[in-house]
Every structure is written in structure tokens, then in C-alpha cells.
Design an enzyme around this catalytic site. Structure first.
Site, PDB file in Angstrom:
ATOM      1  N   MET A  30       2.099  -6.175   3.598  1.00  0.00           N
ATOM      2  CA  MET A  30       1.063  -7.202   3.518  1.00  0.00           C
ATOM      3  C   MET A  30       1.512  -8.454   4.283  1.00  0.00           C
ATOM      4  O   MET A  30       1.000  -9.548   4.056  1.00  0.00           O
ATOM      5  CB  MET A  30       0.758  -7.541   2.066  1.00  0.00           C
ATOM      6  CG  MET A  30       0.225  -6.306   1.311  1.00  0.00           C
ATOM      7  SD  MET A  30      -0.789  -6.691  -0.107  1.00  0.00           S
ATOM      8  CE  MET A  30       0.372  -7.523  -1.129  1.00  0.00           C
ATOM      9  N   ASN A  32       4.128 -11.519   5.806  1.00  0.00           N
ATOM     10  CA  ASN A  32       5.118 -12.465   5.289  1.00  0.00           C
ATOM     11  C   ASN A  32       6.458 -11.732   5.118  1.00  0.00           C
ATOM     12  O   ASN A  32       7.046 -11.688   4.050  1.00  0.00           O
ATOM     13  CB  ASN A  32       4.635 -13.086   3.962  1.00  0.00           C
ATOM     14  CG  ASN A  32       5.529 -14.230   3.524  1.00  0.00           C
ATOM     15  OD1 ASN A  32       5.953 -14.298   2.389  1.00  0.00           O
ATOM     16  ND2 ASN A  32       5.832 -15.120   4.430  1.00  0.00           N
ATOM     17  N   LEU A  33       6.872 -11.156   6.243  1.00  0.00           N
ATOM     18  CA  LEU A  33       7.969 -10.192   6.213  1.00  0.00           C
ATOM     19  C   LEU A  33       9.316 -10.855   5.934  1.00  0.00           C
ATOM     20  O   LEU A  33       9.585 -11.953   6.411  1.00  0.00           O
ATOM     21  CB  LEU A  33       8.016  -9.452   7.556  1.00  0.00           C
ATOM     22  CG  LEU A  33       6.709  -8.739   7.926  1.00  0.00           C
ATOM     23  CD1 LEU A  33       6.826  -8.056   9.277  1.00  0.00           C
ATOM     24  CD2 LEU A  33       6.286  -7.738   6.853  1.00  0.00           C
ATOM     25  N   GLY A  36      13.763  -7.437   3.133  1.00  0.00           N
ATOM     26  CA  GLY A  36      13.414  -6.185   2.448  1.00  0.00           C
ATOM     27  C   GLY A  36      12.508  -5.322   3.330  1.00  0.00           C
ATOM     28  O   GLY A  36      12.722  -4.109   3.468  1.00  0.00           O
ATOM     29  N   HIS A  37      11.479  -5.952   3.935  1.00  0.00           N
ATOM     30  CA  HIS A  37      10.583  -5.201   4.829  1.00  0.00           C
ATOM     31  C   HIS A  37      11.351  -4.686   6.048  1.00  0.00           C
ATOM     32  O   HIS A  37      11.140  -3.569   6.508  1.00  0.00           O
ATOM     33  CB  HIS A  37       9.452  -6.102   5.348  1.00  0.00           C
ATOM     34  CG  HIS A  37       8.538  -6.608   4.287  1.00  0.00           C
ATOM     35  ND1 HIS A  37       8.502  -7.926   3.912  1.00  0.00           N
ATOM     36  CD2 HIS A  37       7.614  -5.974   3.532  1.00  0.00           C
ATOM     37  CE1 HIS A  37       7.591  -8.092   2.969  1.00  0.00           C
ATOM     38  NE2 HIS A  37       7.043  -6.924   2.719  1.00  0.00           N
ATOM     39  N   GLN A  61      -6.043  -4.735  -4.461  1.00  0.00           N
ATOM     40  CA  GLN A  61      -4.928  -4.614  -5.394  1.00  0.00           C
ATOM     41  C   GLN A  61      -4.600  -5.918  -6.125  1.00  0.00           C
ATOM     42  O   GLN A  61      -3.643  -5.976  -6.885  1.00  0.00           O
ATOM     43  CB  GLN A  61      -3.692  -4.048  -4.693  1.00  0.00           C
ATOM     44  CG  GLN A  61      -3.013  -4.991  -3.711  1.00  0.00           C
ATOM     45  CD  GLN A  61      -1.918  -4.270  -2.932  1.00  0.00           C
ATOM     46  OE1 GLN A  61      -2.195  -3.425  -2.087  1.00  0.00           O
ATOM     47  NE2 GLN A  61      -0.661  -4.592  -3.213  1.00  0.00           N
ATOM     48  N   ASP A 152       9.813  -1.989  -5.726  1.00  0.00           N
ATOM     49  CA  ASP A 152       8.527  -1.641  -6.343  1.00  0.00           C
ATOM     50  C   ASP A 152       8.584  -0.158  -6.702  1.00  0.00           C
ATOM     51  O   ASP A 152       7.869   0.671  -6.132  1.00  0.00           O
ATOM     52  CB  ASP A 152       7.381  -1.922  -5.368  1.00  0.00           C
ATOM     53  CG  ASP A 152       7.298  -3.392  -5.030  1.00  0.00           C
ATOM     54  OD1 ASP A 152       7.160  -4.195  -5.950  1.00  0.00           O
ATOM     55  OD2 ASP A 152       7.411  -3.740  -3.840  1.00  0.00           O
ATOM     56  N   SER A 187      12.031 -10.839  -2.330  1.00  0.00           N
ATOM     57  CA  SER A 187      10.603 -10.595  -2.550  1.00  0.00           C
ATOM     58  C   SER A 187       9.814 -11.766  -1.966  1.00  0.00           C
ATOM     59  O   SER A 187      10.303 -12.900  -1.959  1.00  0.00           O
ATOM     60  CB  SER A 187      10.358 -10.539  -4.066  1.00  0.00           C
ATOM     61  OG  SER A 187       9.013 -10.806  -4.360  1.00  0.00           O
ATOM     62  N   SER A 188       8.590 -11.480  -1.514  1.00  0.00           N
ATOM     63  CA  SER A 188       7.739 -12.574  -1.010  1.00  0.00           C
ATOM     64  C   SER A 188       7.510 -13.610  -2.108  1.00  0.00           C
ATOM     65  O   SER A 188       7.346 -14.794  -1.837  1.00  0.00           O
ATOM     66  CB  SER A 188       6.373 -12.044  -0.568  1.00  0.00           C
ATOM     67  OG  SER A 188       6.550 -11.037   0.389  1.00  0.00           O
TER      68      SER A 188
HETATM   69  O1  PAF Z   1       4.065  -3.227  -1.277  1.00  0.00           O
HETATM   70  C1  PAF Z   1       3.159  -3.745  -0.595  1.00  0.00           C
HETATM   71  O2  PAF Z   1       3.376  -4.636   0.206  1.00  0.00           O
HETATM   72  C2  PAF Z   1       1.732  -3.265  -0.795  1.00  0.00           C
HETATM   73  O3  PAF Z   1       1.506  -2.891  -2.111  1.00  0.00           O
HETATM   74  C3  PAF Z   1       1.325  -2.123   0.160  1.00  0.00           C
HETATM   75  C4  PAF Z   1       2.160  -0.873  -0.073  1.00  0.00           C
HETATM   76  C5  PAF Z   1       1.488  -2.582   1.611  1.00  0.00           C
HETATM   77  C6  PAF Z   1      -0.139  -1.748  -0.052  1.00  0.00           C
HETATM   78  O4  PAF Z   1      -0.994  -2.824   0.189  1.00  0.00           O
END
Ligand code: PAF
Length: 288
Positions: A30, A32-33, A36-37, A61, A152, A187-188
Site C-alpha cells: 500500500m 509508504n515503503l 520491511g517492504h 480493507q 502480518d 511498520s508504517s
Molecule cells: O499488507 C499490506 O500492505 C496490504 O494488506 C496488502 C497485502 C497490500 C493488501 O492491500
């Protein structure tokens, strides 16, 4: 790095990769990396020929009182980081590309039981929103592998279950949580913490280590009073200034309560610190 917003453009680039026989690793995000990303991107780069990342802040979500409106948007920084990490393709769809007939009318993917426990209890509908968007992104990107952070953990298992149940042809890979030196999981949502809360938040990881250790000792010496361990943990959270949502020991495989003979376990926590809800977990094993 190619940046695309349209599905047609995405397909034409992906079919080029496929024609050249290149494997594709996918990292849905989503934006804002953070580190972790980027660990997910690096894991994808090690295992696949091309890495594809999506950035889409998925409204489905987010609950009504959650932070959708304030969700940080950092497009330039994100693009720079992805470029540095060798990403081949960045997919940035708009809400209309993902939900062309609107969110209300969108067909949903529900993963029963797993979506309703732990975080699912305090965030009803959240995991259906996650599974629905990830399913759509998988269908658009058609990756060979997809990478999810184990921070997560519940989300990771839900996606794995969805892929099996819907007979999707891809491998879901879980990547270890990246932590600060203090132990705090990156985490963001850490951006919302004040300086003093950032120090306090590191207590979560220490707590998980202690709970796992106590559980292991109790069960290996057959003095098992597992409820007491959780009670102590909750008290410790409160003493550390948290408002606990849950602290629970489950099986790694399906997040059900452990039964005699289970050896691969996980302790999971969700707790509020001021206005921020933090989650973390720790996988551990016991001898039986
Ligand atoms: O973990 C996240 O950033 C989100 O839940 C995902 C997997 C990109 C789905 O929107």
C-alpha cells in the site's frame, strides 16, 4: 523500472516477460515503503527473474474509524527505493481499475475462520478486503511467486489458504519480520508514534520473547499453566502503558489453539499505544 497504471499496459509488459520465459515475483503493497517492504522485494529478486510491485491503498480493507484518509502517500520516495532495489515493474492502479463497478458491488473473497479470529475480531471485514484485493491483483499480475511479511502473520496465512482453496497457480512466500535494533518490528504505523512511544513500543518484542520462553519451560517440564502465562503477559503489557487487544499462543499452521503434541507455535499480540494499534508475533517450537 516501468510504472503503469492501466491494466492493458500491465498485461503487455507481463506478456513480454512470459514470452522470454522470465519468472515473476510479486510484492503487493500500500506504499509508504520501508525496510520491511524492501526485504520482500529483495527476497523476490533472489528467487525470481523479474520483480513486480503494486502500490494500492485498498479502501475495502479499512474500517470506518480507521486511518484510510490519513494513510501516508510518499510516491517519489517509494519509486526511488524500488528503482534502487531493481524492481522491473511498478503497478499503481486507481480505485476504479480495481473496483470498476464500485466497492459495494465487488465480488468478495471470504476466507472463513482464519479471517474471523485475532485481528479479525477487532477489525471485522478487514481480511475479506485484503483477500479480495490480493485475489484481483494476483489475477491481473499472474505471478509465479508472491511475497508477504510474516509480521502480518494472519494475513500471510489467509493468502496462503486463499491460493490453495481457489487453486491458484502460484507460490506464497513468507518473509521474516524486519526489526529495529530495539526489537521493534518495522511498520508504517510506527510513523504515528511519538519519540517516547517508539521506545515504549520495543517492549512488545521483549514480551513475546518472555511469553514464548515461559510457555516452553512450562510445557517441557509439564507444569503447564498456560492461562497464567497469558494473564501475566497482559499485565506486563498494561504496566508498559499498552491497551491490549489480544495476546495469544496458537499453532503456526492454522492459528488454532494448540492441542497436546503440537510443537510449532506462535505467540501473537495486538495492543494500542496511545492512538496507534501495533501488532507483532514470534514463532517458536517446543519439545514434546
Ligand atoms: O499488507 C499490506 O500492505 C496490504 O494488506 C496488502 C497485502 C497490500 C493488501 O492491500
Amino acid at each position: 523500472m516501468k510504472i503503469v497504471t492501466q491494466e492493458a499496459e500491465l498485461h503487455s509488459l507481463l506478456s513480454r516477460f512470459q514470452r522470454s520465459g522470465l519468472s515473476c515475483g510479486f510484492v503487493p503493497t500500500m506504499g509508504n515503503l520501508h525496510a520491511g517492504h524492501l526485504a520482500l522485494v529483495d527476497a523476490a529478486a533472489r528467487q525470481c527473474d523479474r520483480v513486480i510491485v503494486s502500490i494500492f491503498v485498498n479502501p475495502m480493507q479499512f474500517g470506518q474509524d480507521e486511518d484510510l484518509e490519513d494513510y501516508p502517500d510518499t510516491p517519489e520516495e517509494d519509486e526511488r527505493a524500488l528503482l534502487e532495489h531493481g524492481v522491473a515493474l511498478l503497478y499503481r492502479p486507481r480505485v476504479d481499475d480495481i473496483y470498476p463497478t464500485g466497492i459495494k458491488l465487488q465480488t468478495r473473497v471470504v476466507v472463513p475462520e482464519l479471517s474471523e479470529i485475532l485481528c479479525g475480531l477487532s477489525r471485522p471485514g478487514h481480511f475479506t478486503g485484503v483477500a479480495t484485493v490480493v485475489n484481483r491483483l494476483f489475477n491481473q499480475v499472474q505471478p509465479d511467486m508472491a511475497f508477504f511479511g510474516k509480521k502480518d502473520y494472519q494475513q500471510y496465512l489467509i493468502i496462503k489458504k486463499m491460493v490453495i482453496d481457489l487453486a491458484m497457480n502460484l507460490k506464497v512466500i513468507g518473509v521474516e519480520t524486519v526489526r529495529l535494533d530495539s526489537g521493534l518490528a518495522i511498520s508504517s504505523r510506527n510513523n504515528y508514534l511519538t519519540d517516547s512511544e517508539l521506545i515504549q513500543a520495543a517492549e512488545l518484542n521483549r514480551l513475546l520473547l518472555k511469553v514464548a520462553e515461559r510457555y516452553r519451560e512450562n510445557n517441557e517440564s509439564n507444569t503447564g499453566n498456560n492461562e497464567k502465562i497469558i494473564e501475566q503477559g497482559i499485565d506486563q503489557l498494561k504496566a508498559g502503558g499498552f491497551l491490549p487487544d489480544y495476546l495469544s499462543i496458537r499453532r503456526q499452521s492454522d492459528l488454532r489453539e494448540p492441542i497436546a503434541g503440537d510443537v510449532n507455535l506462535i505467540v501473537l499480540v495486538a495492543a494500542w499505544l496511545g492512538k496507534t494499534r501495533l501488532i507483532d508475533n514470534l514463532e517458536f517450537s517446543i519439545k514434546v
